[in-house]
Every structure is written in C-alpha cells, then in structure tokens.
Design an enzyme around this catalytic site. Sequence first.
Site, short mmCIF file in Angstrom:
data_model
loop_
_atom_site.label_atom_id
_atom_site.label_comp_id
_atom_site.label_asym_id
_atom_site.label_seq_id
_atom_site.Cartn_x
_atom_site.Cartn_y
_atom_site.Cartn_z
N ASP A 148 6.55 14.85 -2.86
CA ASP A 148 6.69 16.13 -3.56
C ASP A 148 6.57 17.29 -2.56
O ASP A 148 7.39 17.40 -1.68
CB ASP A 148 5.69 16.23 -4.71
CG ASP A 148 6.04 15.28 -5.85
OD1 ASP A 148 7.21 14.86 -5.93
OD2 ASP A 148 5.14 14.95 -6.65
N LYS B 211 8.61 10.59 12.60
CA LYS B 211 7.69 9.98 11.63
C LYS B 211 7.16 11.07 10.69
O LYS B 211 6.23 11.80 11.01
CB LYS B 211 6.50 9.31 12.35
CG LYS B 211 6.89 8.04 13.14
CD LYS B 211 7.35 8.39 14.54
CE LYS B 211 7.84 7.19 15.31
NZ LYS B 211 6.79 6.44 15.93
N HIS C 163 13.21 8.33 15.99
CA HIS C 163 11.78 8.18 16.28
C HIS C 163 10.90 9.13 15.46
O HIS C 163 9.68 9.15 15.61
CB HIS C 163 11.56 8.44 17.78
CG HIS C 163 10.32 7.83 18.33
ND1 HIS C 163 9.31 8.60 18.90
CD2 HIS C 163 9.90 6.55 18.41
CE1 HIS C 163 8.34 7.80 19.32
NE2 HIS C 163 8.66 6.55 19.03
N LEU D 73 10.22 -0.13 9.21
CA LEU D 73 9.26 -0.61 8.23
C LEU D 73 9.00 -2.07 8.54
O LEU D 73 9.94 -2.87 8.63
CB LEU D 73 9.83 -0.46 6.81
CG LEU D 73 9.06 -1.12 5.67
CD1 LEU D 73 7.74 -0.39 5.41
CD2 LEU D 73 9.91 -1.14 4.39
#
Length: 464
Positions: free
Chosen positions: A145, A140, A138, A46
């Site tokens: 929900d 992503k 790695h 991040l």
Amino acid sequence: MAEHVPAFRVPGTRIHILTSPDQFYQTMKARIKTAKRRVVMASLYLGTGQLEQELVDCMEEALRRSQENSDAPDLKVSILLDYTRGSRGQANSRTMLLPLLQRFVSQMRVSLYHTPDLRGLLRLLVPQRFNETIGVQHIKVYLFDDSFIISGANLSDSYFTNRQDRYVLLDNCSEVADFFSDLVEAVGDVSLQLQPDDSVTMLEGMVHPYNGNRQDFSAAARKRIMEVVNTAHVRQQLLNASEDSEDEDEGEGEGDTWVFPLVQMKPLGIQVDEQVTQRLLTDAGPASTVFLTSGYFNLTQAYMRLVLGAGARYRILTASPEVNGFFGAKGIAGAIPAAYTHIARQFYNQVCRLGQQERVQLHEYHRSQWTFHAKGLWYYLQGQDRPCLTLIGSPNFGYRSVHRDLEAQIAIVTVNEELQSQLQEEQEILYQRSSEVSGSTFERPDRHVKLWVKLVTPLIKNFF
C-alpha cells in the site's frame, strides 16, 4: 541533491530502522497479509525453501481475501525479479510464483528483467550462474500500500535468518511509495512478462532485450524509466515550493526529514546514484566522518580516489572471509573470498603508502554461522555523535553496482533526533561485531591468497 533527484519531505517519526533478518521477514509477512491495494516486490530473486513459500502463501492469502471481500477488491500484486537469477535451476523463482499467476491472472504480474548486454553468442555460451555476472536486476524494494521497505536483502531464506543486511521501513509515506511503485512498474514494462504456462513475452511495442537492437532497447528503457524520475522531480519541486511559501506551523515533525531516491542503471544510460555518491564523497569535509559498509568491498577507481584523497575520516566495514557469502562455495566461486582479501590488502597497502592510517580505517565483520551483506553509509557532521544522513539500498559501491546492474537506494537526510539515534544504534550494532584491519591481519595463515587468485583478480574483479 534536490537539484538532481526528486525530494520527498516526510516526518522522521514514520521511518523505522529494522535491525535483524527475522524482523525484516516478519514485517514483510504481516504487511503483505494486510495490504488492500498493492503489493510490489522488487528483488534479484525469490528462493525456493519453506520460508519463501510462506511469503508466497501470504500473497495468496491476501489475493484470495481480496476476491472474497469487498474490503480490498482491487488488490494487485507485482513482482520484479532478474531473469537469469530467477530462472536458474529446475526449481526457481518462476516455479514458486506460477501457481499464483495461474490462479490470479488479472491481479498478478511477474516481470523478469533481462540485461541487454547478455545476447548473441555470449548468451548461448555462458552457462547458468555465470551469466549473472554480465548484469542483473539488483533493486530490493518491498512495498505494501503506502509503506515500503528498502534494503539490500533478497527474498531468500538466509536473508530471513542469518545473513546480516540493512532494512529501512518507511511507514505511510504515500508519495515516496508511489515513486517506487512507478519505478518498479517502469522497469517491469521493459522486462519479460512471465505467462501462466511459464513462457515469457514482451509487452506489445517494446524492444526485446536480447533479440532486438541493443541501442534501441536501452533508449526505450531509459525513456520509460526517466519519465518516472523526471515527473516526480518536477512534481516534488512544485510541491516543496508551495509548502515552503505557505510557511505554516508543522505538526508531527512534518519537515524534519528528506528522502531522495537514487537510481543507477548504467546499461540504460542512467547514472544518478553514481553522480550523487561521488558528490557526497567529494564534499565530505575534513571535520566530518563517514562510516561506509559493503558486503563485497571492491570500490570503483573513482570512489577509491575520492576516499583516499578527501579530508573526511572513513571507517569502512566489510566482510571477513568467513562471513563472505561465497565462503565455502564449490568450484571457482569458492575463491571469491580470497579475491576480496587480495583487494582489501591492496587498498590497505595504498592507505599505508599515503600515510592515511589514522584517517581511513578498514574493519572486518565477524559473526559465527552468519554471513554479511550490509551496504550503505552514515555521514556525521563535525562534532556530532549521531548521523544526519544515510544511504541505504542495493548498491555495493563496486564496479558491478555502477556499471552492470540495475540499482536503487535512498538518501535520508534528517534532523529528527529519534531517527538519528536509530541510525546511530544501527551503525553501532554492525561495527561492534568488527575488528580493525592491520598489517598483521594479512600475514595470518588463513589470509594466504594463492598466486593464481592474485593473477586472476584484476581480470575478474569487474564481474563480482
């Protein structure tokens, strides 16, 4: 594929192709704000800028609302990042998330995966940034929900503005969302847990990734992660057999699309994605066409042999040097685009030596002030002008993706015409900004590769 991995049948109308970084970013923010039960975010890292802070603020807003509101009292937020990349520098992913972790202790989890291959003297000697070459988390996946986005994009400002990637939103697909939530939880369970005081600990009973025994850690991690894959595989086989036997009328295009999750974690002894990708490239017949893209074109020897030896037509898209993510970087990293140019030239020369220029074409992506990070493939059957299959997720088809990092992507197989059209449009948008590579491409002055880069590339190509 259904023989080897879980197979999820979903309506094609619930799958949406996102095409721009901003659309990806805005969708994530909107979905986080309205989540009621869970937000699960798996990424390499991040970032620490204003856009990333706004994403964290959305999580804080959702968590605060869940405490105040009986509408969503049970909201849990789980973040999985890489330890080395997420700990780099004074301001980093950890410092971005600590305020949330301190305020919402019972609702917030931050897991930092640490490769078992970075240990001992190597861990002490290899400096920050370079230690990430040994292996990283790695995957992503961004889940809200029962909906989620799978992508190759990280949670960083360039991926929200001018770094082109691919992004697919699966909307209200609870079974697939449960799988990825369980997968991220399993990887999180074998990762270091960030504490409110910025220390890290392992869950009780779990082998430590770099202080514990290497084989013991990998065996325990493999067992925990494969429990998720195997349980889902058996459950979906039973469910799909039951649905087939019912043979009832299907609404909403109920059976027109299949989603297959493909996981690759070679350091832990898991190589499902590699096996399925090799099978796909092997079975691509002479009448079919494969559009394959990678921001970092560095095919493994096995994949390269299959591309050069197969019958299918290949249109391969990669980054031109100026849109490579390392273009203009300081130090040795600044030479990485030249190394990729050298690798591309070697591949192109091999295609020419084999007389395959018509069947295998290499393209380069160009876009001023942008970088290119898209990866995956689109598969076309003979005579079809729209793809029936795509691979999308984190793998780059290179050595790192296969051997060093934790990766996940999905194969989407569909007969839904609207979804096929979306995939076709996505492919066209990317390839329209490209030019085909020819022999003269590598003769241009800006493509000159220094001798030292040529000499070093074979030694370091397995690390990037």
